[in-house]
Design a protein around this motif. Structure first.
Motif, PDB file in Angstrom:
ATOM      1  N   ALA A  60       0.835  -1.213   0.000  1.00  0.00           N
ATOM      2  CA  ALA A  60       0.000   0.000   0.000  1.00  0.00           C
ATOM      3  C   ALA A  60       0.865   1.257   0.000  1.00  0.00           C
ATOM      4  CB  ALA A  60      -0.931  -0.006   1.211  1.00  0.00           C
ATOM      5  N   PHE A  61       1.927   1.282   0.806  1.00  0.00           N
ATOM      6  CA  PHE A  61       2.797   2.451   0.857  1.00  0.00           C
ATOM      7  C   PHE A  61       3.560   2.647  -0.451  1.00  0.00           C
ATOM      8  CE2 PHE A  61       2.496   2.170   5.561  1.00  0.00           C
ATOM      9  CZ  PHE A  61       2.113   3.484   5.786  1.00  0.00           C
ATOM     10  N   ALA A  62       3.830   1.575  -1.167  1.00  0.00           N
ATOM     11  CA  ALA A  62       4.542   1.691  -2.434  1.00  0.00           C
ATOM     12  C   ALA A  62       3.610   2.082  -3.583  1.00  0.00           C
ATOM     13  CB  ALA A  62       5.242   0.369  -2.763  1.00  0.00           C
ATOM     14  N   VAL A  63       2.377   1.579  -3.554  1.00  0.00           N
ATOM     15  CA  VAL A  63       1.466   1.762  -4.679  1.00  0.00           C
ATOM     16  C   VAL A  63       0.633   3.046  -4.578  1.00  0.00           C
ATOM     17  CG1 VAL A  63      -0.563   0.765  -5.828  1.00  0.00           C
ATOM     18  CG2 VAL A  63       1.351  -0.695  -5.187  1.00  0.00           C
ATOM     19  N   MET A  64       0.134   3.365  -3.406  1.00  0.00           N
ATOM     20  CA  MET A  64      -0.798   4.491  -3.276  1.00  0.00           C
ATOM     21  C   MET A  64      -0.231   5.836  -3.754  1.00  0.00           C
ATOM     22  SD  MET A  64      -3.690   3.364  -2.651  1.00  0.00           S
ATOM     23  CE  MET A  64      -4.538   4.918  -2.437  1.00  0.00           C
ATOM     24  N   PRO A  65       1.012   6.180  -3.454  1.00  0.00           N
ATOM     25  CA  PRO A  65       1.512   7.464  -3.977  1.00  0.00           C
ATOM     26  C   PRO A  65       1.555   7.527  -5.499  1.00  0.00           C
ATOM     27  CG  PRO A  65       2.907   6.690  -2.198  1.00  0.00           C
ATOM     28  CD  PRO A  65       1.955   5.577  -2.532  1.00  0.00           C
ATOM     29  N   ARG A  66       1.624   6.390  -6.144  1.00  0.00           N
ATOM     30  CA  ARG A  66       1.641   6.364  -7.612  1.00  0.00           C
ATOM     31  C   ARG A  66       0.241   6.470  -8.198  1.00  0.00           C
ATOM     32  NH1 ARG A  66       6.315   1.757  -8.331  1.00  0.00           N
ATOM     33  NH2 ARG A  66       7.875   2.965  -7.217  1.00  0.00           N
ATOM     34  N   ILE A  67      -0.761   6.069  -7.417  1.00  0.00           N
ATOM     35  CA  ILE A  67      -2.149   6.100  -7.888  1.00  0.00           C
ATOM     36  C   ILE A  67      -2.802   7.442  -7.592  1.00  0.00           C
ATOM     37  CG2 ILE A  67      -4.440   5.084  -7.569  1.00  0.00           C
ATOM     38  CD1 ILE A  67      -3.075   2.442  -6.955  1.00  0.00           C
TER      39      ILE A  67
END
Length: 146
Positions: A60-67
Motif C-alpha cells: 500500500a505504501f509503495a502503490v498508493m503514492p503512484r495512484i
C-alpha cells in the motif's frame, strides 16, 4: 496536514479497528497462550500474521503514492515520515511493556475478548494508555517550547 478532516474519517477508523480486532479474535491471535507460545518460539502463527500485515502495508505504501497524490479522506499528501530511533523510543517502549504486563493484558483475556464479556478492567487499562499517551505528548510539546 489538513486542519479539517472528512466527516467519515473517524467512523472509518472505528470500523477499521473493529475489523482488525475481530480478525485477531477470530484467528485466535489475541489469546494469551498464543502470544506466550510465540514469545517462547513454540508457535510461529503470530509471526505469519505480522508478516502478512507488513506485506500488505508495504504494498500500500509503495502503490498508493503512484495512484493518488493525496489521501482521499484527509487530503494529506502521501510521504514518508521518518522518526529517529532515540532514547525516547526505548524508554517509551519499556514503559509500555511494563504497563502492559502490570495491567495483565497478556496473562488474562485480551482486550479484544474482554470487551465482549463486559470485563471493566481491560477498558480501564486501555483508557490509561490513552491518558498516558496524551500526557506524554503534552509534556513533550512543553519541553520543545522551553
Amino acid at each position: 496536514m489538513s486542519d479539517e478532516r472528512h466527516p467519515l474519517f473517524m467512523p472509518l477508523i472505528l470500523v477499521g479497528g473493529l475489523i482488525f480486532g475481530f480478525g485477531l479474535g477470530f484467528s485466535h491471535m489475541a489469546r494469551p497462550e498464543v502470544v506466550l507460545n510465540f514469545l517462547r518460539f513454540e508457535d510461529f502463527g503470530l509471526l505469519f500474521v505480522m508478516f502478512g500485515a507488513a506485506v500488505v502495508s508495504g504494498v500500500a505504501f509503495a502503490v498508493m503514492p503512484r495512484i493518488r497524490d493525496a489521501a482521499p479522506l484527509t487530503g494529506d499528501r502521501y510521504e514518508r515520515r521518518l522518526k529517529p530511533f532515540d532514547r525516547n523510543v526505548v524508554i517509551g517502549g519499556a514503559v509500555f511493556g511494563v504497563g502492559w504486563g502490570l495491567s495483565e493484558h497478556l496473562s488474562r483475556r485480551g482486550v479484544t475478548r474482554a470487551l465482549g464479556v463486559g470485563n471493566v478492567h481491560h477498558p480501564l487499562g486501555v483508557a490509561g494508555m490513552f491518558v498516558s499517551a496524551r500526557t506524554s505528548r503534552v509534556l513533550a510539546s512543553r519541553t520543545r517550547c522551553a
